[in-house]
Motif scaffolding. Structure first.
Motif, short mmCIF file in Angstrom:
data_model
loop_
_atom_site.label_atom_id
_atom_site.label_comp_id
_atom_site.label_asym_id
_atom_site.label_seq_id
_atom_site.Cartn_x
_atom_site.Cartn_y
_atom_site.Cartn_z
N SER A 114 3.15 0.23 10.46
CA SER A 114 2.13 -0.29 11.37
C SER A 114 0.83 0.47 11.13
N GLU A 115 -0.20 0.09 11.83
CA GLU A 115 -1.47 0.80 11.70
C GLU A 115 -1.31 2.29 12.04
N ALA A 116 -0.42 2.61 12.94
CA ALA A 116 -0.19 4.01 13.31
C ALA A 116 0.36 4.83 12.15
N ASP A 117 0.94 4.16 11.16
CA ASP A 117 1.53 4.84 10.00
C ASP A 117 0.54 5.06 8.87
N ILE A 118 -0.67 4.58 9.01
CA ILE A 118 -1.65 4.67 7.92
C ILE A 118 -1.88 6.11 7.45
N PRO A 119 -2.04 7.10 8.34
CA PRO A 119 -2.22 8.47 7.83
C PRO A 119 -1.04 8.94 6.97
N ALA A 120 0.18 8.58 7.34
CA ALA A 120 1.35 8.96 6.55
C ALA A 120 1.33 8.25 5.20
N ILE A 121 0.94 6.98 5.18
CA ILE A 121 0.89 6.23 3.93
C ILE A 121 -0.11 6.87 2.97
N VAL A 122 -1.29 7.21 3.48
CA VAL A 122 -2.31 7.86 2.64
C VAL A 122 -1.78 9.19 2.11
N ALA A 123 -1.19 10.00 2.98
CA ALA A 123 -0.71 11.32 2.57
C ALA A 123 0.40 11.22 1.52
N ILE A 124 1.36 10.33 1.74
CA ILE A 124 2.47 10.16 0.79
C ILE A 124 1.95 9.68 -0.55
N THR A 125 1.09 8.68 -0.53
CA THR A 125 0.57 8.11 -1.77
C THR A 125 -0.21 9.14 -2.57
N GLN A 126 -1.08 9.87 -1.91
CA GLN A 126 -1.86 10.89 -2.62
C GLN A 126 -0.96 12.00 -3.15
N ALA A 127 0.01 12.44 -2.38
CA ALA A 127 0.92 13.49 -2.86
C ALA A 127 1.76 13.00 -4.04
N ALA A 128 2.22 11.76 -3.98
CA ALA A 128 3.08 11.22 -5.03
C ALA A 128 2.32 10.99 -6.33
N PHE A 129 1.06 10.58 -6.25
CA PHE A 129 0.29 10.26 -7.44
C PHE A 129 -0.49 11.45 -8.00
N ALA A 130 -0.54 12.56 -7.26
CA ALA A 130 -1.34 13.71 -7.69
C ALA A 130 -0.96 14.20 -9.08
N GLU A 131 0.32 14.21 -9.40
CA GLU A 131 0.76 14.72 -10.70
C GLU A 131 0.30 13.86 -11.88
N TYR A 132 -0.14 12.64 -11.59
CA TYR A 132 -0.58 11.75 -12.65
C TYR A 132 -2.08 11.79 -12.87
N SER A 133 -2.79 12.60 -12.12
CA SER A 133 -4.25 12.57 -12.16
C SER A 133 -4.83 12.83 -13.55
N ASP A 134 -4.18 13.66 -14.35
CA ASP A 134 -4.69 13.94 -15.69
C ASP A 134 -3.99 13.12 -16.77
N ARG A 135 -3.09 12.20 -16.38
CA ARG A 135 -2.33 11.41 -17.35
C ARG A 135 -2.75 9.95 -17.40
N LEU A 136 -3.57 9.52 -16.44
CA LEU A 136 -3.93 8.12 -16.38
C LEU A 136 -5.38 7.89 -16.78
#
Length: 157
Positions: free
Chosen positions: A10-32
Motif C-alpha cells: 500500500s502507499e504506507a509501504d512506499i518507504p520500505a519499497i524504496v529502502a529495499i530496492t536501493q539496498a538490493a541494487f546498490a551492489e550493481y551501481s558500478d556494474r551497470l
C-alpha cells in the motif's frame, strides 16, 4: 528458516519499497551501463509506479525483506524491479515474490509473465532460466550499439 509472507503493498509501504530496492541494487551501481534508475528512486516515483500497476512486499519475521512490481498489460503481466535485501538472499524470498506474480497473472487470465534482465547480470538471467523463463528478445538502451538487456517470458496458462 522464517516463514515468508507475501502481501500487496500500500502507499504506507512506499518507504520500505524504496529502502529495499536501493539496498538490493546498490551492489550493481558500478556494474551497470547505463546506470540503473534505482539510484534516483523516490517515494514519488514509487507512487507513480503504483498508479500503473502493483507492488508486492515479502515479509520475513514480520520485517520487509523483498519487493517486486507487476503490471497487467495486453496479453501478459510485466514483472519489474525484483529486489531482495542482501542479507535475505538465498532464502526463497525472490522465488516467493515471482511465484506470487505468476499466480496473479493466472488469476487475471493472462498467459505470460515478462521481464527484462541486464546482460551485465548473468546470474540473474540464470536464476530466471531456472524458474522456467526464456529469452524472447535482445534490446539496448537508447544510444547503445550493443545489447544491454534481454526480455524474458514464461508461459503461465
Amino acid at each position: 528458516m522464517n516463514h515468508i509472507i507475501i502481501q500487496e503493498a500500500s502507499e504506507a509501504d512506499i518507504p520500505a519499497i524504496v529502502a529495499i530496492t536501493q539496498a538490493a541494487f546498490a551492489e550493481y551501481s558500478d556494474r551497470l551501463d547505463p546506470p540503473s534508475s534505482v539510484r534516483d528512486e523516490t517515494a514519488e516515483k514509487v507512487l507513480a509506479k503504483l498508479a500503473e500497476g502493483r507492488a508486492v512486499l515479502a515479509l520475513v519475521g514480520g520485517a520487509p525483506a523483498g519487493t517486486v512490481y507487476y503490471s497487467p498489460r495486453e496479453g501478459y503481466v510485466y514483472l519489474g524491479r525484483l529486489a531482495v535485501l542482501p542479507e535475505r538472499r538465498g532464502q526463497g524470498v525472490g522465488a516467493a515474490l515471482i511465484a506470487y506474480v505468476e499466480r496473479r497473472a493466472a488469476e487475471l487470465g493472462l498467459p505470460l509473465v515478462r521481464l527484462g534482465v541486464r546482460v551485465a547480470l548473468p546470474h540473474l538471467r540464470a536464476m530466471y532460466e531456472r524458474l522456467g523463463y526464456r529469452v524472447y528478445e535482445e534490446r539496448r538502451h537508447p544510444g547503445y550499439a550493443v545489447t544491454t538487456f534481454v526480455m524474458m517470458e514464461k508461459d503461465i496458462l
